[in-house]
Design a protein around this motif. Structure first.
Motif, PDB file in Angstrom:
ATOM      1  N   MET A   1       0.850  -1.175   0.000  1.00 46.09           N
ATOM      2  CA  MET A   1       0.000   0.000   0.000  1.00 46.09           C
ATOM      3  C   MET A   1       0.897   1.240   0.000  1.00 46.09           C
ATOM      4  O   MET A   1       1.886   1.299   0.720  1.00 46.09           O
ATOM      5  CB  MET A   1      -0.885  -0.007   1.242  1.00 46.09           C
ATOM      6  N   ARG A   2       0.517   2.209  -0.807  1.00 48.71           N
ATOM      7  CA  ARG A   2       1.302   3.429  -0.921  1.00 48.71           C
ATOM      8  C   ARG A   2       0.357   4.614  -0.896  1.00 48.71           C
ATOM      9  O   ARG A   2      -0.649   4.639  -1.603  1.00 48.71           O
ATOM     10  CB  ARG A   2       2.083   3.404  -2.222  1.00 48.71           C
ATOM     11  N   LEU A   3       0.679   5.606  -0.088  1.00 48.93           N
ATOM     12  CA  LEU A   3      -0.141   6.811   0.026  1.00 48.93           C
ATOM     13  C   LEU A   3       0.262   7.787  -1.074  1.00 48.93           C
ATOM     14  O   LEU A   3       1.440   8.108  -1.230  1.00 48.93           O
ATOM     15  CB  LEU A   3       0.058   7.449   1.401  1.00 48.93           C
ATOM     16  N   VAL A   4      -0.712   8.230  -1.856  1.00 52.02           N
ATOM     17  CA  VAL A   4      -0.441   9.178  -2.929  1.00 52.02           C
ATOM     18  C   VAL A   4      -1.125  10.495  -2.597  1.00 52.02           C
ATOM     19  O   VAL A   4      -2.050  10.556  -1.795  1.00 52.02           O
ATOM     20  CB  VAL A   4      -0.929   8.643  -4.291  1.00 52.02           C
ATOM     21  N   GLN A   5      -0.660  11.559  -3.206  1.00 55.40           N
ATOM     22  CA  GLN A   5      -1.205  12.910  -3.008  1.00 55.40           C
ATOM     23  C   GLN A   5      -1.237  13.281  -1.530  1.00 55.40           C
ATOM     24  O   GLN A   5      -2.233  13.776  -1.001  1.00 55.40           O
ATOM     25  CB  GLN A   5      -2.602  13.028  -3.619  1.00 55.40           C
ATOM     26  N   ARG A   6      -0.125  13.052  -0.852  1.00 56.11           N
ATOM     27  CA  ARG A   6      -0.035  13.317   0.586  1.00 56.11           C
ATOM     28  C   ARG A   6      -0.333  14.766   0.931  1.00 56.11           C
ATOM     29  O   ARG A   6      -1.051  15.049   1.876  1.00 56.11           O
ATOM     30  CB  ARG A   6       1.346  12.946   1.112  1.00 56.11           C
ATOM     31  N   ARG A   7       0.239  15.689   0.192  1.00 56.99           N
ATOM     32  CA  ARG A   7       0.041  17.104   0.502  1.00 56.99           C
ATOM     33  C   ARG A   7      -1.437  17.487   0.383  1.00 56.99           C
ATOM     34  O   ARG A   7      -1.991  18.155   1.245  1.00 56.99           O
ATOM     35  CB  ARG A   7       0.883  17.998  -0.410  1.00 56.99           C
ATOM     36  N   ARG A   8      -2.080  17.026  -0.683  1.00 63.51           N
ATOM     37  CA  ARG A   8      -3.509  17.322  -0.869  1.00 63.51           C
ATOM     38  C   ARG A   8      -4.349  16.705   0.252  1.00 63.51           C
ATOM     39  O   ARG A   8      -5.262  17.343   0.784  1.00 63.51           O
ATOM     40  CB  ARG A   8      -3.963  16.802  -2.226  1.00 63.51           C
ATOM     41  N   LEU A   9      -4.032  15.484   0.623  1.00 66.37           N
ATOM     42  CA  LEU A   9      -4.741  14.828   1.709  1.00 66.37           C
ATOM     43  C   LEU A   9      -4.530  15.565   3.035  1.00 66.37           C
ATOM     44  O   LEU A   9      -5.480  15.775   3.797  1.00 66.37           O
ATOM     45  CB  LEU A   9      -4.270  13.375   1.843  1.00 66.37           C
ATOM     46  N   ALA A  10      -3.302  15.990   3.303  1.00 65.36           N
ATOM     47  CA  ALA A  10      -3.011  16.730   4.529  1.00 65.36           C
ATOM     48  C   ALA A  10      -3.769  18.061   4.561  1.00 65.36           C
ATOM     49  O   ALA A  10      -4.290  18.464   5.609  1.00 65.36           O
ATOM     50  CB  ALA A  10      -1.507  16.977   4.656  1.00 65.36           C
ATOM     51  N   GLU A  11      -3.842  18.749   3.434  1.00 67.36           N
ATOM     52  CA  GLU A  11      -4.572  20.016   3.382  1.00 67.36           C
ATOM     53  C   GLU A  11      -6.069  19.804   3.635  1.00 67.36           C
ATOM     54  O   GLU A  11      -6.702  20.589   4.334  1.00 67.36           O
ATOM     55  CB  GLU A  11      -4.357  20.715   2.038  1.00 67.36           C
ATOM     56  N   ARG A  12      -6.637  18.747   3.095  1.00 62.39           N
ATOM     57  CA  ARG A  12      -8.057  18.435   3.337  1.00 62.39           C
ATOM     58  C   ARG A  12      -8.283  18.088   4.800  1.00 62.39           C
ATOM     59  O   ARG A  12      -9.283  18.468   5.397  1.00 62.39           O
ATOM     60  CB  ARG A  12      -8.503  17.285   2.440  1.00 62.39           C
ATOM     61  N   TRP A  13      -7.337  17.373   5.385  1.00 62.82           N
ATOM     62  CA  TRP A  13      -7.434  16.975   6.790  1.00 62.82           C
ATOM     63  C   TRP A  13      -7.376  18.207   7.689  1.00 62.82           C
ATOM     64  O   TRP A  13      -8.160  18.365   8.606  1.00 62.82           O
ATOM     65  CB  TRP A  13      -6.299  16.016   7.078  1.00 62.82           C
ATOM     66  N   LYS A  14      -6.440  19.111   7.404  1.00 60.55           N
ATOM     67  CA  LYS A  14      -6.329  20.346   8.187  1.00 60.55           C
ATOM     68  C   LYS A  14      -7.571  21.204   8.042  1.00 60.55           C
ATOM     69  O   LYS A  14      -8.022  21.815   9.006  1.00 60.55           O
ATOM     70  CB  LYS A  14      -5.093  21.144   7.756  1.00 60.55           C
ATOM     71  N   ALA A  15      -8.138  21.277   6.848  1.00 61.12           N
ATOM     72  CA  ALA A  15      -9.314  22.118   6.613  1.00 61.12           C
ATOM     73  C   ALA A  15     -10.486  21.690   7.483  1.00 61.12           C
ATOM     74  O   ALA A  15     -11.261  22.529   7.945  1.00 61.12           O
ATOM     75  CB  ALA A  15      -9.701  22.073   5.142  1.00 61.12           C
ATOM     76  N   ALA A  16     -10.611  20.408   7.736  1.00 65.55           N
ATOM     77  CA  ALA A  16     -11.700  19.913   8.589  1.00 65.55           C
ATOM     78  C   ALA A  16     -11.534  20.395  10.028  1.00 65.55           C
ATOM     79  O   ALA A  16     -12.504  20.503  10.769  1.00 65.55           O
ATOM     80  CB  ALA A  16     -11.748  18.399   8.545  1.00 65.55           C
ATOM     81  N   TYR A  17     -10.315  20.688  10.438  1.00 67.67           N
ATOM     82  CA  TYR A  17     -10.037  21.113  11.808  1.00 67.67           C
ATOM     83  C   TYR A  17      -9.973  22.627  11.960  1.00 67.67           C
ATOM     84  O   TYR A  17      -9.676  23.117  13.030  1.00 67.67           O
ATOM     85  CB  TYR A  17      -8.719  20.505  12.284  1.00 67.67           C
ATOM     86  N   GLN A  18     -10.229  23.378  10.912  1.00 63.40           N
ATOM     87  CA  GLN A  18     -10.053  24.815  10.988  1.00 63.40           C
ATOM     88  C   GLN A  18     -11.349  25.551  11.240  1.00 63.40           C
ATOM     89  O   GLN A  18     -11.481  26.709  10.893  1.00 63.40           O
ATOM     90  CB  GLN A  18      -9.356  25.309   9.737  1.00 63.40           C
ATOM     91  N   LYS A  19     -12.283  24.893  11.890  1.00 68.55           N
ATOM     92  CA  LYS A  19     -13.509  25.566  12.305  1.00 68.55           C
ATOM     93  C   LYS A  19     -13.168  26.503  13.451  1.00 68.55           C
ATOM     94  O   LYS A  19     -12.252  26.232  14.221  1.00 68.55           O
ATOM     95  CB  LYS A  19     -14.533  24.538  12.771  1.00 68.55           C
ATOM     96  N   PRO A  20     -13.898  27.600  13.595  1.00 65.86           N
ATOM     97  CA  PRO A  20     -13.626  28.503  14.712  1.00 65.86           C
ATOM     98  C   PRO A  20     -13.796  27.775  16.047  1.00 65.86           C
ATOM     99  O   PRO A  20     -14.721  26.993  16.232  1.00 65.86           O
ATOM    100  CB  PRO A  20     -14.677  29.601  14.564  1.00 65.86           C
ATOM    101  N   VAL A  21     -12.883  28.024  16.956  1.00 62.73           N
ATOM    102  CA  VAL A  21     -12.900  27.388  18.269  1.00 62.73           C
ATOM    103  C   VAL A  21     -13.220  28.452  19.318  1.00 62.73           C
ATOM    104  O   VAL A  21     -12.643  29.528  19.311  1.00 62.73           O
ATOM    105  CB  VAL A  21     -11.534  26.733  18.571  1.00 62.73           C
ATOM    106  N   VAL A  22     -14.155  28.129  20.199  1.00 64.41           N
ATOM    107  CA  VAL A  22     -14.515  29.046  21.274  1.00 64.41           C
ATOM    108  C   VAL A  22     -13.443  28.961  22.353  1.00 64.41           C
ATOM    109  O   VAL A  22     -13.003  27.872  22.720  1.00 64.41           O
ATOM    110  CB  VAL A  22     -15.894  28.662  21.864  1.00 64.41           C
TER     111      VAL A  22
END
Length: 137
Positions: A1-22
């Motif tokens: 198994m090989r992970l492809v498009q790591r940078r794109r996947l990481a950016e999508r992962w970070k975007a899910a966590y960038q909701k405003p935090v109280v």
């Protein structure tokens, strides 16, 4: 198994966590004790987890200096009742910043014990600080 498009996947992962935090700026009530000791005592609570730049520092990846320590809490209702803390007044410098995470189960499952405090694990810390305004570009 090989992970492809790591940078794109990481950016999508970070975007899910960038909701405003109280967050709430808090002060320690007892100024006679060292703030670091009070913070460590606070982080011994089961419902408190060190996060953001404080977690990075504890994990050995300190890359931002001068940022106030952040503590993840499951809810503000119980945290506001903790002894030894009070909300910071307007214009007052916070001793600690309480933050409520958008994904608390993910945060608590991955918390790690370092010495006598619990902090968020390194991947969670990376997600939280990678686009934080304090860090800059």
């Amino acid at each position: 198994m090989r992970l492809v498009q790591r940078r794109r996947l990481a950016e999508r992962w970070k975007a899910a966590y960038q909701k405003p935090v109280v967050s709430l700026n808090m002060k320690f009530v007892n100024p006679g004790f060292e703030p670091q000791a009070q913070l460590e005592k606070l982080l011994q609570r089961e419902e408190a987890i060190g996060g953001l730049f404080y977690a990075a520092k504890i994990l050995g990846f300190d890359h931002v200096h001068g940022a106030g320590p952040a503590v993840w809490v499951s809810g503000f209702d119980s945290a506001l009742a903790w002894r030894g803390l009070r909300p910071a007044l307007e214009g007052e410098c916070a001793d600690v910043i309480l933050r409520q995470h958008a994904y608390p189960r993910s945060l608590t499952r991955g918390a790690v014990q370092v010495g006598n405090v619990r902090v968020s694990h390194i991947i969670q810390t990376w997600l939280d600080v990678s686009a934080h305004a304090t860090r800059g570009a």
